[in-house]
Enzyme design. Structure first.
Site, PDB file in Angstrom:
ATOM      1  N   PHE A 183      -6.352   5.299   7.996  1.00 51.89           N
ATOM      2  CA  PHE A 183      -4.949   5.592   8.277  1.00 51.89           C
ATOM      3  C   PHE A 183      -4.101   4.330   8.194  1.00 51.89           C
ATOM      4  O   PHE A 183      -4.580   3.241   8.532  1.00 51.89           O
ATOM      5  CB  PHE A 183      -4.798   6.204   9.687  1.00 51.89           C
ATOM      6  CG  PHE A 183      -5.541   7.503   9.817  1.00 51.89           C
ATOM      7  CD1 PHE A 183      -4.937   8.702   9.446  1.00 51.89           C
ATOM      8  CD2 PHE A 183      -6.855   7.522  10.268  1.00 51.89           C
ATOM      9  CE1 PHE A 183      -5.641   9.902   9.539  1.00 51.89           C
ATOM     10  CE2 PHE A 183      -7.563   8.714  10.361  1.00 51.89           C
ATOM     11  CZ  PHE A 183      -6.952   9.907   9.990  1.00 51.89           C
ATOM     12  N   GLY A 184      -2.855   4.512   7.778  1.00 49.82           N
ATOM     13  CA  GLY A 184      -1.885   3.427   7.839  1.00 49.82           C
ATOM     14  C   GLY A 184      -1.351   3.301   9.258  1.00 49.82           C
ATOM     15  O   GLY A 184      -1.594   4.168  10.098  1.00 49.82           O
ATOM     16  N   GLY A 185      -0.633   2.212   9.498  1.00 48.65           N
ATOM     17  CA  GLY A 185       0.083   2.066  10.762  1.00 48.65           C
ATOM     18  C   GLY A 185      -0.762   1.733  11.971  1.00 48.65           C
ATOM     19  O   GLY A 185      -0.310   1.886  13.100  1.00 48.65           O
TER      20      GLY A 185
ATOM     21  N   SER B 164       0.857  -1.189   0.000  1.00 41.49           N
ATOM     22  CA  SER B 164       0.000   0.000   0.000  1.00 41.49           C
ATOM     23  C   SER B 164       0.886   1.229   0.000  1.00 41.49           C
ATOM     24  O   SER B 164       1.645   1.457   0.954  1.00 41.49           O
ATOM     25  CB  SER B 164      -0.897   0.017   1.237  1.00 41.49           C
ATOM     26  OG  SER B 164      -1.383   1.335   1.419  1.00 41.49           O
TER      27      SER B 164
ATOM     28  N   MET C 258     -12.180   4.542  -0.534  1.00 37.67           N
ATOM     29  CA  MET C 258     -12.792   4.846   0.769  1.00 37.67           C
ATOM     30  C   MET C 258     -13.435   6.217   0.641  1.00 37.67           C
ATOM     31  O   MET C 258     -12.973   7.211   1.212  1.00 37.67           O
ATOM     32  CB  MET C 258     -11.710   4.828   1.858  1.00 37.67           C
ATOM     33  CG  MET C 258     -11.254   3.416   2.198  1.00 37.67           C
ATOM     34  SD  MET C 258      -9.666   3.405   3.034  1.00 37.67           S
ATOM     35  CE  MET C 258      -8.578   3.482   1.624  1.00 37.67           C
TER      36      MET C 258
ATOM     37  N   GLY D 273       1.250  -1.697   4.264  1.00 37.66           N
ATOM     38  CA  GLY D 273       1.784  -0.361   4.029  1.00 37.66           C
ATOM     39  C   GLY D 273       2.970  -0.081   4.919  1.00 37.66           C
ATOM     40  O   GLY D 273       4.124  -0.162   4.507  1.00 37.66           O
TER      41      GLY D 273
ATOM     42  N   MET E 183     -11.485  -5.680   5.780  1.00 35.03           N
ATOM     43  CA  MET E 183     -10.736  -4.625   6.481  1.00 35.03           C
ATOM     44  C   MET E 183     -10.378  -5.119   7.881  1.00 35.03           C
ATOM     45  O   MET E 183     -11.243  -5.529   8.647  1.00 35.03           O
ATOM     46  CB  MET E 183     -11.565  -3.345   6.604  1.00 35.03           C
ATOM     47  CG  MET E 183     -11.750  -2.554   5.320  1.00 35.03           C
ATOM     48  SD  MET E 183     -10.230  -2.112   4.450  1.00 35.03           S
ATOM     49  CE  MET E 183      -9.376  -1.093   5.652  1.00 35.03           C
TER      50      MET E 183
ATOM     51  N   HIS F 162      -8.505   1.128  -3.931  1.00 36.80           N
ATOM     52  CA  HIS F 162      -9.423   0.934  -2.805  1.00 36.80           C
ATOM     53  C   HIS F 162     -10.110   2.273  -2.526  1.00 36.80           C
ATOM     54  O   HIS F 162      -9.493   3.194  -2.001  1.00 36.80           O
ATOM     55  CB  HIS F 162      -8.591   0.449  -1.596  1.00 36.80           C
ATOM     56  CG  HIS F 162      -9.362   0.297  -0.334  1.00 36.80           C
ATOM     57  ND1 HIS F 162      -8.741   0.138   0.887  1.00 36.80           N
ATOM     58  CD2 HIS F 162     -10.697   0.267  -0.074  1.00 36.80           C
ATOM     59  CE1 HIS F 162      -9.655   0.030   1.837  1.00 36.80           C
ATOM     60  NE2 HIS F 162     -10.854   0.109   1.279  1.00 36.80           N
TER      61      HIS F 162
ATOM     62  N   HIS G 194      -1.340  -1.455  -4.164  1.00 38.70           N
ATOM     63  CA  HIS G 194      -2.601  -1.057  -3.532  1.00 38.70           C
ATOM     64  C   HIS G 194      -2.618   0.468  -3.356  1.00 38.70           C
ATOM     65  O   HIS G 194      -1.700   1.050  -2.768  1.00 38.70           O
ATOM     66  CB  HIS G 194      -2.705  -1.767  -2.181  1.00 38.70           C
ATOM     67  CG  HIS G 194      -4.003  -1.577  -1.465  1.00 38.70           C
ATOM     68  ND1 HIS G 194      -5.125  -2.326  -1.723  1.00 38.70           N
ATOM     69  CD2 HIS G 194      -4.347  -0.721  -0.474  1.00 38.70           C
ATOM     70  CE1 HIS G 194      -6.110  -1.946  -0.921  1.00 38.70           C
ATOM     71  NE2 HIS G 194      -5.665  -0.965  -0.153  1.00 38.70           N
TER      72      HIS G 194
ATOM     73  N   ASP H 294      -6.543  -6.015   4.792  1.00 37.27           N
ATOM     74  CA  ASP H 294      -5.955  -4.675   4.720  1.00 37.27           C
ATOM     75  C   ASP H 294      -5.985  -4.030   6.098  1.00 37.27           C
ATOM     76  O   ASP H 294      -7.054  -3.751   6.641  1.00 37.27           O
ATOM     77  CB  ASP H 294      -6.793  -3.864   3.715  1.00 37.27           C
ATOM     78  CG  ASP H 294      -6.233  -2.481   3.433  1.00 37.27           C
ATOM     79  OD1 ASP H 294      -5.158  -2.153   3.955  1.00 37.27           O
ATOM     80  OD2 ASP H 294      -6.892  -1.739   2.673  1.00 37.27           O
ATOM     81  N   GLY H 295      -4.783  -3.812   6.631  1.00 35.54           N
ATOM     82  CA  GLY H 295      -4.673  -3.106   7.900  1.00 35.54           C
ATOM     83  C   GLY H 295      -3.896  -3.904   8.931  1.00 35.54           C
ATOM     84  O   GLY H 295      -4.314  -4.999   9.313  1.00 35.54           O
TER      85      GLY H 295
ATOM     86  N   MET I 195      -9.014   8.295  -0.339  1.00 33.68           N
ATOM     87  CA  MET I 195      -9.840   8.763   0.797  1.00 33.68           C
ATOM     88  C   MET I 195     -10.327  10.174   0.509  1.00 33.68           C
ATOM     89  O   MET I 195      -9.578  10.990  -0.032  1.00 33.68           O
ATOM     90  CB  MET I 195      -8.996   8.760   2.075  1.00 33.68           C
ATOM     91  CG  MET I 195      -8.348   7.412   2.369  1.00 33.68           C
ATOM     92  SD  MET I 195      -7.477   7.450   3.932  1.00 33.68           S
ATOM     93  CE  MET I 195      -6.629   5.857   3.870  1.00 33.68           C
TER      94      MET I 195
ATOM     95  N   ASP J 209      -4.762   3.650  -1.954  1.00 36.25           N
ATOM     96  CA  ASP J 209      -5.829   4.022  -1.025  1.00 36.25           C
ATOM     97  C   ASP J 209      -6.363   5.410  -1.331  1.00 36.25           C
ATOM     98  O   ASP J 209      -5.643   6.401  -1.202  1.00 36.25           O
ATOM     99  CB  ASP J 209      -5.291   3.981   0.410  1.00 36.25           C
ATOM    100  CG  ASP J 209      -5.104   2.558   0.889  1.00 36.25           C
ATOM    101  OD1 ASP J 209      -6.060   1.778   0.808  1.00 36.25           O
ATOM    102  OD2 ASP J 209      -3.980   2.227   1.329  1.00 36.25           O
TER     103      ASP J 209
HETATM  104  C1  DX5 Z   1      -6.307   1.876   5.678  1.00 37.59           C
HETATM  105  C2  DX5 Z   1      -5.876   1.561   4.245  1.00 37.59           C
HETATM  106  C3  DX5 Z   1      -4.768   0.606   4.180  1.00 37.59           C
HETATM  107  C4  DX5 Z   1      -3.490   1.052   4.817  1.00 37.59           C
HETATM  108  C5  DX5 Z   1      -2.871  -0.131   5.459  1.00 37.59           C
HETATM  109  O1  DX5 Z   1      -7.416   2.665   5.662  1.00 37.59           O
HETATM  110  O2  DX5 Z   1      -6.968   1.013   3.520  1.00 37.59           O
HETATM  111  O3  DX5 Z   1      -4.536   0.130   2.858  1.00 37.59           O
HETATM  112  O4  DX5 Z   1      -2.578   1.622   3.945  1.00 37.59           O
HETATM  113  O5  DX5 Z   1      -1.772   0.306   6.137  1.00 37.59           O
HETATM  114  P1  DX5 Z   1      -0.951  -0.581   7.179  1.00 37.59           P
HETATM  115  O6  DX5 Z   1      -0.445  -1.781   6.450  1.00 37.59           O
HETATM  116  O7  DX5 Z   1       0.126   0.360   7.583  1.00 37.59           O
HETATM  117  O8  DX5 Z   1      -1.891  -0.934   8.294  1.00 37.59           O
HETATM  118 ZN    ZN Z   2      -6.556  -0.047   1.545  1.00 34.86          ZN
END
Ligand code: DX5
Ligand code: ZN
Length: 229
Positions: free
Chosen positions: A151-153, A16, A76, A202, A145, A74, A41, A180-181, A45, A43
């Protein structure tokens, strides 16, 4: 129909780019595709469906020019029906939409197919798996999900990940099951045991100095878990 998105039946790690260095996106993408990633991937938003803003079609257009990997977009966003065509025109190979955002999923899935992409359906951690079951046979992929989108991380949610078990039981190997996540080398083993075959990661990749090594570490764990089944 885009031929880039891999058919079901293989294990894939889909980096991601949300956690990548956006000032060096081309190099970030090359580092993972040269190491074997076949899916990137992306994302999207809108600051409305989720409390964050990321990228739009112009960025996808430029990403398309720097990779042959499948672009797994993806969405969102509150109105995927209005914006999906623009992402497809920009070069998306695959579109995933949230069940929470579409009133007539059959019609939208058909529309996406007619625009030449493969289709994924996804659901937030709090949305029951039953809400998508009827539409899964119409899709190429289910995205489970494993964090609240936005958010990532964030930390992996095991309860949400367990939806993969039900999807696999009901639909067998005919559909890709993406998670994912919070995916890293440790949680990768868990989700593969639950039936996932497509692992978005990600932070666990782009948060490491050696992206290729991080990605292959996740893939190795996933392969070990698959072999042990
Ligand atoms: C979250 C995104 C993910 C995100 C995952 O809303 O859809 O794709 O980038 O990030 P990690 O792998 O850091 O949890
Ligand atoms: Zn995603």
């Amino acid at each position: 129909m885009s031929e880039r998105f891999p058919k079901p039946g293989t294990l894939e790690v889909a980096p991601s780019i949300l956690s990548a260095d956006f000032a060096n996106l081309s190099s970030e993408i090359s580092q993972v595709t040269e190491a074997g990633a076949r899916i990137v991937h992306v994302d999207v938003m809108d600051g409305h469906f989720v409390p964050n803003l990321t990228i739009g079609p112009p960025v996808v257009k430029w990403i398309r020019r720097c990779t042959e990997a499948a672009l797994d977009v993806h969405l969102m966003i509150t109105d995927p029906q209005a914006y999906a065509p623009r992402f497809i025109e920009a070069g998306a190979d695959h579109i995933t939409f949230h069940i929470e955002t579409v009133n007539h999923p059959e019609t939208f899935i058909e529309r996406l197919r007619s625009l030449g992409v493969t289709v994924g359906i996804t659901l937030n951690p709090g949305t029951p798996a039953e809400s998508i079951l009827k539409y899964v046979p119409l899709c190429d992929m289910v995205l489970v999900m494993t964090v609240e989108p936005g958010f990532g991380g964030q930390s992996f949610m095991d309860d949400a990940a367990r939806k993969c078990i039900l999807i696999r039981e009901k639909f067998g190997p005919s559909v890709r099951v993406e998670v994912d996540g919070g995916i890293n080398a440790e949680t990768a083993e868990t989700v593969v045991r639950y039936g996932a075959d497509t692992l978005v990661a990600g932070n666990a990749i782009f948060g490491q100095a050696d992206r290729a090594r991080a990605m292959n570490g996740i893939l190795d764990s996933a392969r070990r878990a698959a072999a042990a089944q």
